[in-house]
Design a protein around this motif. Structure first.
Motif, PDB file in Angstrom:
ATOM      1  N   LEU A  15      51.624 -42.244 -63.758  1.00 52.88           N
ATOM      2  CA  LEU A  15      52.542 -41.268 -64.344  1.00 52.88           C
ATOM      3  C   LEU A  15      53.036 -40.301 -63.272  1.00 52.88           C
ATOM      4  CD1 LEU A  15      53.903 -39.839 -66.733  1.00 52.88           C
ATOM      5  CD2 LEU A  15      51.768 -38.579 -67.087  1.00 52.88           C
ATOM      6  N   GLY A  16      52.104 -39.842 -62.441  1.00 56.79           N
ATOM      7  CA  GLY A  16      52.526 -38.998 -61.318  1.00 56.79           C
ATOM      8  C   GLY A  16      53.467 -39.724 -60.384  1.00 56.79           C
ATOM      9  N   LEU A  17      53.228 -41.016 -60.171  1.00 50.71           N
ATOM     10  CA  LEU A  17      54.131 -41.809 -59.332  1.00 50.71           C
ATOM     11  C   LEU A  17      55.515 -41.908 -59.961  1.00 50.71           C
ATOM     12  CD1 LEU A  17      54.639 -43.718 -56.929  1.00 50.71           C
ATOM     13  CD2 LEU A  17      53.715 -45.581 -58.340  1.00 50.71           C
ATOM     14  N   ALA A  18      55.553 -42.088 -61.288  1.00 46.29           N
ATOM     15  CA  ALA A  18      56.851 -42.169 -61.964  1.00 46.29           C
ATOM     16  C   ALA A  18      57.620 -40.858 -61.848  1.00 46.29           C
ATOM     17  CB  ALA A  18      56.644 -42.531 -63.441  1.00 46.29           C
ATOM     18  N   VAL A  19      56.910 -39.734 -61.878  1.00 46.84           N
ATOM     19  CA  VAL A  19      57.574 -38.438 -61.737  1.00 46.84           C
ATOM     20  C   VAL A  19      58.164 -38.281 -60.342  1.00 46.84           C
ATOM     21  CG1 VAL A  19      57.186 -35.943 -61.725  1.00 46.84           C
ATOM     22  CG2 VAL A  19      56.187 -37.345 -63.525  1.00 46.84           C
ATOM     23  N   LYS A  20      57.472 -38.799 -59.337  1.00 43.27           N
ATOM     24  CA  LYS A  20      57.938 -38.649 -57.953  1.00 43.27           C
ATOM     25  C   LYS A  20      58.945 -39.706 -57.536  1.00 43.27           C
ATOM     26  CE  LYS A  20      56.867 -36.133 -55.393  1.00 43.27           C
ATOM     27  NZ  LYS A  20      57.462 -34.831 -55.088  1.00 43.27           N
ATOM     28  N   THR A  21      59.078 -40.796 -58.306  1.00 42.60           N
ATOM     29  CA  THR A  21      59.978 -41.883 -57.901  1.00 42.60           C
ATOM     30  C   THR A  21      61.424 -41.438 -57.735  1.00 42.60           C
ATOM     31  OG1 THR A  21      58.534 -43.564 -58.877  1.00 42.60           O
ATOM     32  CG2 THR A  21      60.838 -44.167 -58.537  1.00 42.60           C
ATOM     33  N   PRO A  22      62.014 -40.631 -58.653  1.00 44.31           N
ATOM     34  CA  PRO A  22      63.398 -40.188 -58.421  1.00 44.31           C
ATOM     35  C   PRO A  22      63.577 -39.459 -57.103  1.00 44.31           C
ATOM     36  CG  PRO A  22      62.731 -39.746 -60.685  1.00 44.31           C
ATOM     37  CD  PRO A  22      61.505 -40.179 -59.955  1.00 44.31           C
ATOM     38  N   ASP A  23      62.605 -38.615 -56.735  1.00 42.55           N
ATOM     39  CA  ASP A  23      62.693 -37.944 -55.432  1.00 42.55           C
ATOM     40  C   ASP A  23      62.609 -38.943 -54.288  1.00 42.55           C
ATOM     41  OD1 ASP A  23      62.863 -35.501 -56.676  1.00 42.55           O
ATOM     42  OD2 ASP A  23      60.716 -35.127 -56.598  1.00 42.55           O
TER      43      ASP A  23
END
Length: 462
Positions: A15-23
């Motif tokens: 989930l944390g990875l998904a949050v950072k993926t757009p960046d």
């Protein structure tokens, strides 16, 4: 074990990875961001490979008993290497790339050692949850276990110390995130320590396998959750702060909007209230509505009343900002009480207009082709110089809330002034309309007791 702890931990990390993926997509060349995403991806992979159902599936598909063990250990080692590279980028300096390459090379040797030791050892009996303690005395397999646990413990220990040390030099949400990240790494260190204790007990002839099967997975899962929170806090915290400030401002402006509510409704000076939106968008809507009403009432503002009220309040309180807000509150209330202020607005003579319009509107530009009909229709609905434009206005809204939305322009054909007009800038009736901070003071003045009547002597004055 069902592996639920492993799968939940993996979900939290990814989930944390998904949050950072757009960046990551927009800043793909940022080495720190790339390393952070690799850390999250590998940490989640460790939990997936270490779950008992996954271990059984990998062993069955490969046909090699316990082949899932070196795969899991290799992923944990790769995660440890990525954590060290992340710490190197945190510290910065002139030798970041060189030091990062050294860490990667060192942990690559550990991975090669894990593969070689597993190939040399014998592990014929499948053990899905207690391989560490079951084969703790088996040649080569025991060395493989110690090698991966030592590498993991070094990595999480360095990460813990670095995160907590850096947290002492920063403040706010970043500090909270670093503290959580350090605590999460400390919990992950508990995983390696309990595994070591269980293996050492096996060497001494004792059976403490429950430490490796029950305690260490719980420590690793807690570490994953806390680490994920530590990564998300610096991202979500500032946004929550902006929303809280916007909601407080939105609430403070309520008295001023209530005062203007009848005028806004009678003359259709505002858009429908947004329902499912952020507090920042609600604040934008309320500020725009208030500016529309003030633009409509501009022709009825009494400049003399403004000056008398301002002078009286200033003499009574000595507070210039409070005096200005009280004067605005007085002239707005007086304008609403005028019969002409509650009826249709009289058109201005050709080339005329209020002082406010003359100051900021300037010559009226001709509307672009194709827009005349829509502007005229909206202006007719509002009964005055109002234009409803789709996508015009703050397309990147206040506090970073973006997205085009319809904006009802104020009575002079322009969006509300984004800044306060200070002394000498015409922040008074017939000049520039109030900015956001002045609107708040006006709303607070409406809550406060009535200011002294113009022309009266303040009590205690000489």
């Amino acid at each position: 074990m069902s592996g639920m702890i492993n799968y939940v931990s993996c979900g939290a990390l990814w989930l944390g990875l998904a949050v950072k993926t757009p960046d990551l997509v927009s800043r793909r060349h940022d080495p720190y961001l790339r390393t952070l995403c690799v850390v999250l991806a590998l940490a989640g992979t460790c939990f997936v490979l270490g779950a008992a159902p996954t271990v059984g599936a990998v062993n069955r598909l490969s046909g090699v008993p316990n082949i899932a063990a070196p795969l899991t250990y290799a992923s944990i080692t790769a995660y440890s290497a990525a954590s060290q590279v992340l710490v190197v980028h945190w510290r910065g300096g002139g030798r970041v790339r060189r030091v990062a390459r050294r860490w990667v090379a060192a942990y690559a040797c550990v991975i090669v050692g894990i593969a070689a030791l597993f190939a040399l050892g014998e592990a014929p009996v499948e053990r899905r949850t207690d391989l560490d303690t079951y084969y703790a005395t088996t040649p080569f397999i025991a060395e493989m276990i110690v090698l991966y646990l030592a590498g993991h413990l070094v990595a999480v220990s360095v990460t813990t110390v670095s995160a907590l040390r850096w947290a002492r030099t920063v403040h706010g949400w970043l500090r909270a995130g670093l503290v959580m990240l350090g605590l999460g790494s400390l919990c992950s260190a508990g995983y390696a320590v309990t595994k070591f204790v269980a293996v050492a007990a096996r060497w001494c002839g004792r059976d403490w396998s429950s430490l490796g099967t029950d305690v260490s997975p719980a420590a690793a899962g807690l570490g994953a959750l806390v680490t994920t929170v530590g990564i998300l806090v610096p991202l979500a915290g500032p946004r929550l702060t902006r929303w809280r400030r916007s909601w407080r401002t939105y609430t403070r402006l309520a008295p001023l909007e209530r005062l203007l509510d009848d005028l806004l409704t009678r003359h259709a000076l505002r858009l429908p209230r947004p329902r499912w939106c952020s507090p920042t968008t609600r604040l934008m809507w309320r500020q725009t509505s208030i500016h529309n009403a003030l633009g409509y009432l501009d022709a009825f503002f009494d400049g003399a009343l403004y000056e008398r009220t301002r002078a009286g309040t200033l003499a009574a309180t000595g507070d210039q900002e409070r005096a200005e807000a009280a004067a605005w509150a007085a002239v707005i209330t007086a304008a609403l009480r005028q019969p002409s202020g509650d009826g249709p607005r009289s058109p201005h003579p050709q080339g005329g207009g209020t002082a406010l319009e003359a100051a900021v509107r300037g010559p009226a530009p001709s509307p672009p082709a194709g827009e005349t009909g829509r502007a005229a229709e909206a202006g007719s609905a509002a009964g005055q110089h109002l234009v409803l434009l789709d996508g015009i206005g703050p397309t990147a809204g206040p506090e970073g809330i973006g997205g085009p939305w319809p904006v009802l322009l104020d009575g002079v054909g322009r969006p509300p002034a984004p800044l306060d007009a200070g002394p000498g800038e015409g922040a008074r009736p017939g000049g520039r309309t109030p900015g956001p901070a002045l609107l708040l003071r006006i709303a607070d003045a409406l809550r406060a007791p009535e200011p002294p009547a113009p022309g009266t002597r303040p009590s205690g004055a000489a």
